[in-house]
Design a protein around this motif. Structure first.
Motif, short mmCIF file in Angstrom:
data_model
loop_
_atom_site.label_atom_id
_atom_site.label_comp_id
_atom_site.label_asym_id
_atom_site.label_seq_id
_atom_site.Cartn_x
_atom_site.Cartn_y
_atom_site.Cartn_z
N VAL A 1 -14.78 -9.92 16.08
CA VAL A 1 -14.53 -9.08 17.25
C VAL A 1 -14.44 -7.60 16.90
O VAL A 1 -14.66 -6.75 17.76
CB VAL A 1 -13.25 -9.52 18.00
CG1 VAL A 1 -13.41 -10.93 18.54
CG2 VAL A 1 -12.01 -9.40 17.13
N SER A 2 -14.11 -7.28 15.65
CA SER A 2 -13.94 -5.87 15.27
C SER A 2 -15.17 -5.28 14.62
O SER A 2 -15.33 -4.05 14.60
CB SER A 2 -12.75 -5.73 14.31
OG SER A 2 -13.06 -6.32 13.05
N GLY A 3 -16.01 -6.13 14.06
CA GLY A 3 -17.16 -5.64 13.30
C GLY A 3 -16.82 -5.27 11.87
O GLY A 3 -17.72 -4.93 11.09
N ASP A 4 -15.55 -5.33 11.50
CA ASP A 4 -15.13 -4.96 10.15
C ASP A 4 -15.30 -6.15 9.23
O ASP A 4 -14.40 -6.98 9.07
CB ASP A 4 -13.67 -4.49 10.16
CG ASP A 4 -13.20 -3.98 8.80
OD1 ASP A 4 -13.97 -4.11 7.83
OD2 ASP A 4 -12.08 -3.46 8.72
N ARG A 5 -16.47 -6.24 8.59
CA ARG A 5 -16.79 -7.37 7.73
C ARG A 5 -16.66 -7.02 6.25
O ARG A 5 -17.47 -7.43 5.42
CB ARG A 5 -18.20 -7.88 8.05
CG ARG A 5 -18.33 -8.39 9.47
CD ARG A 5 -19.70 -9.00 9.75
NE ARG A 5 -19.80 -9.45 11.12
CZ ARG A 5 -19.31 -10.60 11.57
NH1 ARG A 5 -18.70 -11.42 10.73
NH2 ARG A 5 -19.44 -10.94 12.83
N ASN A 6 -15.63 -6.27 5.94
CA ASN A 6 -15.32 -6.00 4.55
C ASN A 6 -15.13 -7.35 3.84
O ASN A 6 -14.37 -8.20 4.31
CB ASN A 6 -14.04 -5.16 4.47
CG ASN A 6 -13.72 -4.68 3.08
OD1 ASN A 6 -13.89 -5.40 2.10
ND2 ASN A 6 -13.22 -3.46 2.98
#
Length: 280
Positions: free
Chosen positions: A189-194
């Motif tokens: 949902v955030s796009g933060d795929r660290n």
């Protein structure tokens, strides 16, 4: 003051492309000054399905009012674009989000047409390297309705010892079980795929024994526990401490203050702190 250079974007930056750029080119960056770039995007419409998915992952009720942390993920792609530009002095990889302050001046709703702006400021020295602030502003019409400061630490050396970790001794108001897939669910949902958030194997590449929860998920989860008790305008300021290794059991504690609330998130078994915050 330095002259700013505003760039109006007509679409949301592609985080997959930007994270790939960060991994391939970001390790050799160096510099002594922050860029004067301002990224802006408008109008930004809210996708009700995305808002619903975010609210479910973070524990908020499903309403047409945006959770106070939701605009952060709208501005996050603009932050990443700025931090992966060639003139940004520090690599994105290895820059640690250590604090986040959000001020909501009035509620935002799913029907609002938003204007986002992001810039960076306040480069300063830190015992372990340098810190800088990513500033995100959300406006409706001509009025600022929401703004945030995300403080990042870029380590450039070992620095001094921070001493032993503080231990929270207060009794938890609640104990939450954090599942091992919360990093992947929040990334969706955030796009933060660290990679430190997605899987134990990828987290180990960066020195973590297991995947860790996103700091902004922990902040959102804490604020979801306050729903129905907060005013329409307030500030919430948090400091991220030790990472939440997944899966986990965490304790959540609150206390009334003169101006609002204090809250803490800590290991249910170890009592070591993950997050401390204030609502004013």
């Amino acid at each position: 003051m330095p002259t700013t250079h505003t760039h109006e974007l007509d679409s949301t930056p592609n985080l997959t492309v930007l994270f790939g750029k960060a991994v391939l080119t970001g390790f050799t960056r160096h510099g002594s000054a922050l860029p004067s770039t301002v990224y802006s995007r408008s109008p930004v419409a809210i996708d009700p399905g995305h808002l619903s998915a975010y609210s479910k992952v973070c524990g908020f009720r499903l309403t047409d009012q945006l959770p106070i942390t939701y605009p952060h993920i709208l501005g996050f792609p603009l932050q990443v674009k700025l931090m992966t530009d060639n003139d940004f002095p520090f690599p994105l990889v290895g820059s640690v989000h250590v604090a986040n302050r959000i001020t909501q001046l009035r509620p935002l709703y799913s029907t609002d047409a938003l204007r986002l702006q992001v810039h960076v400021e306040n480069l300063r020295e830190h015992p372990k390297g340098h810190q800088f602030d990513m500033i995100t502003t959300v406006s409706v019409g001509d009025s600022v309705a929401w703004h945030s400061t995300s403080t990042y630490l870029r380590r450039t050396g070992s620095g001094g010892s921070s001493g032993p970790s503080e231990v929270v001794v207060r009794q938890p108001r609640a104990v939450w079980t954090v599942p091992d897939d919360i990093g992947r669910r929040y990334a969706d949902v955030s796009g933060d795929r660290n990679p430190i958030h997605l899987h134990p194997l990828t987290a180990k590449l960066f020195g973590f024994p297991r995947a860790i929860a996103h700091g902004m998920w922990t902040k959102a989860r804490c604020l979801a526990a306050f729903e129905g008790r907060l005013p329409e305008a307030y500030t919430v300021d948090v400091k991220f401490k030790l990472p939440v290794l997944l899966p986990a059991k965490v304790g959540f504690a609150t206390n009334r203050t003169e101006d609002g609330w204090g809250f803490e998130l800590f290991g249910a078994r170890t009592a070591k702190p993950h997050l401390t915050g204030e609502i004013t």
